[in-house]
Design a protein around this motif. Sequence first.
Motif, PDB file in Angstrom:
ATOM      1  N   ALA A 437       0.849  -1.194   0.000  1.00 18.88           N
ATOM      2  CA  ALA A 437       0.000   0.000   0.000  1.00 18.88           C
ATOM      3  C   ALA A 437       0.882   1.241   0.000  1.00 18.88           C
ATOM      4  CB  ALA A 437      -0.918   0.008   1.219  1.00 18.88           C
ATOM      5  N   TYR A 438       0.504   2.239  -0.824  1.00 13.50           N
ATOM      6  CA  TYR A 438       1.298   3.461  -0.943  1.00 13.50           C
ATOM      7  C   TYR A 438       0.356   4.666  -0.969  1.00 13.50           C
ATOM      8  CZ  TYR A 438       5.129   0.365  -2.321  1.00 13.50           C
ATOM      9  OH  TYR A 438       6.075  -0.621  -2.348  1.00 13.50           O
ATOM     10  N   ALA A 439       0.777   5.750  -0.311  1.00 15.06           N
ATOM     11  CA  ALA A 439       0.081   7.038  -0.435  1.00 15.06           C
ATOM     12  C   ALA A 439       0.627   7.744  -1.674  1.00 15.06           C
ATOM     13  CB  ALA A 439       0.320   7.887   0.805  1.00 15.06           C
ATOM     14  N   LEU A 440      -0.281   8.173  -2.548  1.00 19.38           N
ATOM     15  CA  LEU A 440       0.123   8.810  -3.801  1.00 19.38           C
ATOM     16  C   LEU A 440       0.059  10.322  -3.726  1.00 19.38           C
ATOM     17  CD1 LEU A 440      -1.710   6.392  -6.259  1.00 19.38           C
ATOM     18  CD2 LEU A 440       0.630   6.238  -5.374  1.00 19.38           C
ATOM     19  N   SER A 441      -0.461  10.865  -2.621  1.00 18.94           N
ATOM     20  CA  SER A 441      -0.529  12.328  -2.443  1.00 18.94           C
ATOM     21  C   SER A 441      -0.716  12.597  -0.961  1.00 18.94           C
ATOM     22  CB  SER A 441      -1.693  12.920  -3.244  1.00 18.94           C
ATOM     23  OG  SER A 441      -2.933  12.564  -2.646  1.00 18.94           O
ATOM     24  N   ASP A 442      -0.665  13.894  -0.573  1.00 16.40           N
ATOM     25  CA  ASP A 442      -1.013  14.216   0.805  1.00 16.40           C
ATOM     26  C   ASP A 442      -2.538  14.249   0.930  1.00 16.40           C
ATOM     27  OD1 ASP A 442      -2.042  16.711   0.004  1.00 16.40           O
ATOM     28  OD2 ASP A 442      -0.056  17.642   0.162  1.00 16.40           O
ATOM     29  N   GLU A 443      -3.029  14.591   2.138  1.00  9.70           N
ATOM     30  CA  GLU A 443      -4.460  14.464   2.402  1.00  9.70           C
ATOM     31  C   GLU A 443      -5.279  15.689   1.999  1.00  9.70           C
ATOM     32  OE1 GLU A 443      -6.012  11.622   3.744  1.00  9.70           O
ATOM     33  OE2 GLU A 443      -4.065  10.837   3.161  1.00  9.70           O
ATOM     34  N   THR A 444      -4.604  16.818   1.709  1.00  8.34           N
ATOM     35  CA  THR A 444      -5.368  18.059   1.525  1.00  8.34           C
ATOM     36  C   THR A 444      -5.182  18.734   0.171  1.00  8.34           C
ATOM     37  OG1 THR A 444      -3.584  19.327   2.564  1.00  8.34           O
ATOM     38  CG2 THR A 444      -5.342  18.523   4.004  1.00  8.34           C
ATOM     39  N   SER A 445      -4.135  18.369  -0.559  1.00 10.79           N
ATOM     40  CA  SER A 445      -3.845  19.064  -1.823  1.00 10.79           C
ATOM     41  C   SER A 445      -4.666  18.476  -2.976  1.00 10.79           C
ATOM     42  CB  SER A 445      -2.357  18.958  -2.169  1.00 10.79           C
ATOM     43  OG  SER A 445      -1.567  19.531  -1.159  1.00 10.79           O
ATOM     44  N   ASN A 446      -5.024  19.346  -3.952  1.00  9.41           N
ATOM     45  CA  ASN A 446      -5.721  18.879  -5.150  1.00  9.41           C
ATOM     46  C   ASN A 446      -4.776  18.026  -5.990  1.00  9.41           C
ATOM     47  OD1 ASN A 446      -8.162  20.200  -4.655  1.00  9.41           O
ATOM     48  ND2 ASN A 446      -7.365  22.125  -5.470  1.00  9.41           N
ATOM     49  N   LEU A 447      -5.347  17.000  -6.610  1.00 11.55           N
ATOM     50  CA  LEU A 447      -4.546  16.125  -7.473  1.00 11.55           C
ATOM     51  C   LEU A 447      -4.286  16.799  -8.819  1.00 11.55           C
ATOM     52  CD1 LEU A 447      -6.323  12.705  -6.795  1.00 11.55           C
ATOM     53  CD2 LEU A 447      -4.152  13.504  -5.862  1.00 11.55           C
ATOM     54  N   THR A 448      -3.186  16.416  -9.449  1.00 15.76           N
ATOM     55  CA  THR A 448      -2.863  16.896 -10.796  1.00 15.76           C
ATOM     56  C   THR A 448      -2.552  15.696 -11.673  1.00 15.76           C
ATOM     57  OG1 THR A 448      -0.528  17.143 -10.199  1.00 15.76           O
ATOM     58  CG2 THR A 448      -1.936  19.086  -9.937  1.00 15.76           C
ATOM     59  N   VAL A 449      -2.590  15.914 -12.991  1.00 16.13           N
ATOM     60  CA  VAL A 449      -2.284  14.841 -13.941  1.00 16.13           C
ATOM     61  C   VAL A 449      -0.756  14.685 -14.045  1.00 16.13           C
ATOM     62  CG1 VAL A 449      -2.449  14.074 -16.343  1.00 16.13           C
ATOM     63  CG2 VAL A 449      -4.406  15.195 -15.235  1.00 16.13           C
ATOM     64  N   GLY A 450      -0.284  13.411 -13.999  1.00 19.92           N
ATOM     65  CA  GLY A 450       1.152  13.169 -14.136  1.00 19.92           C
ATOM     66  C   GLY A 450       1.622  12.081 -13.201  1.00 19.92           C
ATOM     67  N   SER A 527       0.788   6.849 -12.075  1.00 18.99           N
ATOM     68  CA  SER A 527       0.489   8.210 -12.549  1.00 18.99           C
ATOM     69  C   SER A 527      -1.003   8.369 -12.753  1.00 18.99           C
ATOM     70  CB  SER A 527       1.233   8.482 -13.864  1.00 18.99           C
ATOM     71  OG  SER A 527       0.820   7.561 -14.863  1.00 18.99           O
ATOM     72  N   THR A 528      -1.440   9.640 -12.715  1.00 18.72           N
ATOM     73  CA  THR A 528      -2.839   9.959 -13.031  1.00 18.72           C
ATOM     74  C   THR A 528      -2.910  10.382 -14.493  1.00 18.72           C
ATOM     75  OG1 THR A 528      -2.447  12.196 -12.215  1.00 18.72           O
ATOM     76  CG2 THR A 528      -3.503  10.668 -10.704  1.00 18.72           C
ATOM     77  N   THR A 529      -3.898   9.832 -15.197  1.00 22.21           N
ATOM     78  CA  THR A 529      -4.119  10.236 -16.593  1.00 22.21           C
ATOM     79  C   THR A 529      -5.326  11.157 -16.707  1.00 22.21           C
ATOM     80  OG1 THR A 529      -5.517   8.313 -17.034  1.00 22.21           O
ATOM     81  CG2 THR A 529      -3.133   8.061 -17.382  1.00 22.21           C
ATOM     82  N   GLN A 530      -6.151  11.205 -15.650  1.00 19.89           N
ATOM     83  CA  GLN A 530      -7.318  12.105 -15.636  1.00 19.89           C
ATOM     84  C   GLN A 530      -7.716  12.359 -14.193  1.00 19.89           C
ATOM     85  OE1 GLN A 530     -10.722  11.562 -18.423  1.00 19.89           O
ATOM     86  NE2 GLN A 530     -11.991  11.445 -16.589  1.00 19.89           N
ATOM     87  N   ILE A 531      -8.119  13.606 -13.885  1.00 20.69           N
ATOM     88  CA  ILE A 531      -8.601  13.959 -12.548  1.00 20.69           C
ATOM     89  C   ILE A 531     -10.010  14.515 -12.670  1.00 20.69           C
ATOM     90  CG2 ILE A 531      -6.294  14.387 -11.612  1.00 20.69           C
ATOM     91  CD1 ILE A 531      -6.742  17.355 -12.106  1.00 20.69           C
ATOM     92  N   GLY A 532     -10.699  14.704 -11.533  1.00 16.23           N
ATOM     93  CA  GLY A 532     -12.044  15.264 -11.560  1.00 16.23           C
ATOM     94  C   GLY A 532     -12.025  16.678 -12.111  1.00 16.23           C
TER      95      GLY A 532
END
Length: 549
Positions: A437-450, A527-532
Amino acid sequence: MIQDIYLGAAPNDKTGTPARQAGQIINANFAYLDAKISNVNEIIAQTGHLKVGQDLTYYADWVWKINGAVYTNPVDVVTIIPFTSTGKERFDLFALNTSNTFLRIEGTETDPGIVDIPDLPIDMIQAGIVKVTDSSVGDPTSPIVGGDYVEKSEYSELFVPSTELGHITHYGFNSVASGIRWNGSETHIDGVSIYSDYKAYTGKIFTLKNFQTTEIIIKHLAVNPANNTQFWFPNEQDYVLKPGQIIEFSYSFRTLCFEFIGDATDLATKADLVSGKVPASQLPSYVDDILEGYLLSNVFYVESSHTTVIPAETGKIYIDITTGQKNKEYRYSGSTYIQITNGLIASTDDVPEGSNLYFTTARVLATLLTGISFATGGAIVSTDSVLVAFGKIQKQITDGFTTSNIRSLLGITTLSGSNTGDETTATLKTKFDVELAYALSDETSNLTVGNLISFRMPYAMTLSDVRISVNDAPTLSSLIVDVKEAGASIFSTLLSIDASELTSVTAATPAVVSDVNLADDALITVSTTQIGSGNTGKGLKIVFKGKKA
């Protein structure tokens, strides 16, 4: 204001107020009281009023005094009094103030029968109280003017003869009556109609006397015509006035009710109170149904010296308080005292143990398992003894922990290694589920593509599932994630979280893993290829589930 004279801590200790200064304080206190008496708030003269419908007019040229200053209203004061809400009542207070006019202080709307008159503000004089309903405005009560006084007439009562029958809604009272005496066949009374010359004042005693042979129901806050004064009882229930009973009320100018005080029936036959208690001599015999004394030769005595005999009665309990008897209890059969208990039982020490030994922790722990059998296993049931239950448990343990059962539990079907019961590490490690299991971001920041994270596999792994989750859902569009091994995607259908969802487990289109075998030390890139497109999503995590390869 009133000043104090300090007397000192002790006589002649010379710490009190000096005599001359004390005399000056006394003179100042008398002057203060004289000013208060001379400047009493009062109505000096009143010119009357007129009520038409909802309009109440207090005529010009009333004169009153507040704190020694004289005031008057130079013109008529007209007030339009609003009705209450449907089904409600209200009492409005009209007061004379220091602005040479009348002030209406609106009361609180209540259900009919509940009287709630507003408090009179400081430095004002009450001119009148008006009862208001949803369709009517009553006449104001009369003010007390200057040297007028209310005659305390408490020497007469209204006599109701035997010709009066049934349910009476109200009786009319003149200036001197202070009670009602019935000698007829009344069943109910709702209230009292007070005529304009009735001398009412707060604290006036009002008495009801039932000299009939039947009960009379006195209604609590009965709903009656506006000129009726109601009876009020603290439990808010109608009162049943028994034949020969007398009860008293106190008139309250605030609530405009006769408030219940209590029963005033002749108390000659009532018990006395001595230091807050009824003497034993005035109590019935059955009150003292448990008696203490000293038993000797089938007789109980008050004193240990066996002087005063306690009369023997059936239906009572006698306790022997003789030293060493531990408060043994007896009952009187009519001829002798029969023991019914061994007295005070403070612990098992007061009861002989006998052949049936008492339960103790030490005895339980020291009990031998003599007769236990390990021949039968199976489920333990409520009818099993401790020995049978222990035997079943041991049987299941013995039968269950065999080499073949353990291999079967682990799914091992082929043996390897040098010993018959051994299995190699390479074979065993494929039998257990593992997760990364891995955290891919922090808990409060908006996600970005990449790219989000890169790591190397700590061991070879055969995937059974890959899932992602967020703590803040994407909106308007889904969140899509790709995982690559050595630069190549492991999915044929990418991993996604639908809009407004928090996990890929609920995705309408589940991910499809095309590369389930991840090599040891392989470079993994997420990586993210699409976000909300509304909320991007926050707090992204990924979990790899499978077995070591």
